[in-house]
Design an enzyme around this catalytic site. Sequence first.
Site, PDB file in Angstrom:
ATOM      1  CE  LYS A  87      -3.891  -2.089   2.567  1.00  0.00           C
ATOM      2  NZ  LYS A  87      -5.014  -2.090   3.295  1.00  0.00           N
ATOM      3  CE1 TYR A 122      -9.605  -2.610   0.183  1.00  0.00           C
ATOM      4  CE2 TYR A 122      -8.641  -1.233  -0.862  1.00  0.00           C
ATOM      5  CZ  TYR A 122      -8.258  -2.145  -0.392  1.00  0.00           C
ATOM      6  OH  TYR A 122      -7.202  -2.030   1.033  1.00  0.00           O
ATOM      7  CG  ASN A 157      -3.301  -2.683   6.423  1.00  0.00           C
ATOM      8  OD1 ASN A 157      -3.499  -2.056   5.411  1.00  0.00           O
ATOM      9  ND2 ASN A 157      -4.519  -3.315   7.311  1.00  0.00           N
ATOM     10  CG  HIS A 215      -4.943  -6.133  -0.146  1.00  0.00           C
ATOM     11  ND1 HIS A 215      -6.914  -6.454   0.219  1.00  0.00           N
ATOM     12  CD2 HIS A 215      -5.243  -7.021  -1.491  1.00  0.00           C
ATOM     13  CE1 HIS A 215      -7.204  -7.241  -0.295  1.00  0.00           C
ATOM     14  NE2 HIS A 215      -6.663  -7.563  -0.939  1.00  0.00           N
ATOM     15  CD  GLU A 256      -8.660  -8.907  -4.128  1.00  0.00           C
ATOM     16  OE1 GLU A 256      -7.561  -9.804  -3.766  1.00  0.00           O
ATOM     17  OE2 GLU A 256      -9.564  -8.421  -2.797  1.00  0.00           O
TER      18      GLU A 256
HETATM   19  P1  CMP Z   1      -7.478  -4.537   3.743  1.00  0.00           P
HETATM   20  O1  CMP Z   1      -6.929  -6.259   3.772  1.00  0.00           O
HETATM   21  O2  CMP Z   1      -6.743  -4.164   2.467  1.00  0.00           O
HETATM   22  O3  CMP Z   1      -9.036  -4.224   3.571  1.00  0.00           O
HETATM   23  C1  CMP Z   1      -9.826  -3.500   3.556  1.00  0.00           C
HETATM   24  C2  CMP Z   1      -8.994  -2.070   4.606  1.00  0.00           C
HETATM   25  O4  CMP Z   1      -9.696  -1.537   5.078  1.00  0.00           O
HETATM   26  C3  CMP Z   1      -8.642  -3.380   5.820  1.00  0.00           C
HETATM   27  O5  CMP Z   1      -6.979  -3.447   5.113  1.00  0.00           O
HETATM   28  C4  CMP Z   1      -7.187  -1.380   6.302  1.00  0.00           C
HETATM   29  O6  CMP Z   1      -7.046  -1.036   6.228  1.00  0.00           O
HETATM   30  C5  CMP Z   1      -8.906  -0.856   6.073  1.00  0.00           C
HETATM   31  N1  CMP Z   1      -9.497  -0.753   7.318  1.00  0.00           N
HETATM   32  C6  CMP Z   1      -9.873   1.018   7.807  1.00  0.00           C
HETATM   33  N2  CMP Z   1     -10.442   0.805   8.603  1.00  0.00           N
HETATM   34  C7  CMP Z   1     -11.056  -0.265   8.858  1.00  0.00           C
HETATM   35  C8  CMP Z   1     -12.018  -0.309  10.324  1.00  0.00           C
HETATM   36  N3  CMP Z   1     -12.912  -0.163  10.639  1.00  0.00           N
HETATM   37  N4  CMP Z   1     -11.908  -2.241  10.290  1.00  0.00           N
HETATM   38  C9  CMP Z   1     -12.008  -3.208   8.600  1.00  0.00           C
HETATM   39  N5  CMP Z   1     -10.911  -2.139   8.070  1.00  0.00           N
HETATM   40  C10 CMP Z   1     -10.584  -1.248   8.374  1.00  0.00           C
END
Ligand code: CMP
Length: 146
Positions: free
Chosen positions: A10, A50, A113, A116, A129
Site C-alpha cells: 500500500k 474495495y 497497515n 493487502h 482481484e
Molecule cells: P485490507 O485488507 O486492504 O482490506 C480493507 C481495508 O480497510 C483493511 O485492509 C484496512 O486497512 C482498512 N480499514 C480501515 N479501517 C477499518 C476498519 N475499521 N475495519 C476494517 N478495515 C479497516
Amino acid sequence: DAERTFVMVKPDGVQRGLIGDIVSRFEDRGLKMVGGKFMQIDEELAHDHYGEHEGKPFFEGLVDFITSGPVFAMVWEGQDATRQVRRMMGETDPAESAPGTIRGDYGLDLGRNVIHGSDHEDEGANEREIALFFDEDELVDYERVD
Ligand code: CMP
C-alpha cells in the site's frame, strides 16, 4: 495445489521503502512472483477493489488512502499461496499482529497497515482481484530454482 494470489504494498509501505523487504519475504518463503506492477490506483479502481466495504464508515478514508500515492501490485504463485500470504501478513489490525509478520513488524494502524492480500475465506477473491489489476498477458510463468 499451486494457486495464484493478489498482493499489494500500500502507499504507506511504498513511501517507507518496504517494497524490497516484502518481496524478499515471499521469495525466501519459496513463493514465485508471476506479476508485478508499480502503479497509481484511481478512484474507479479503488471502488471496484474495495466494493464490499462501500457504505462502511471507513470507506471514504480507505479510498482516499489507497489513491494517495503509488502501490506495488503483485501476483504470487505457490502451494496454498493465498493462505500462506495471509499468515505472513498478520491480522488486518497491526496491533493484533504477531511480531515476525509484516504488519506485526511494520504496521502503524488499521488504515496504514502496509499491505493487502486476497482474503482466503472469500472464495474466488484471489482470481477476482488479479483480473482487476492485471491483464492475462502481464502474468508470466517460469521455473523457480531453489
Ligand atoms: P485490507 O485488507 O486492504 O482490506 C480493507 C481495508 O480497510 C483493511 O485492509 C484496512 O486497512 C482498512 N480499514 C480501515 N479501517 C477499518 C476498519 N475499521 N475495519 C476494517 N478495515 C479497516
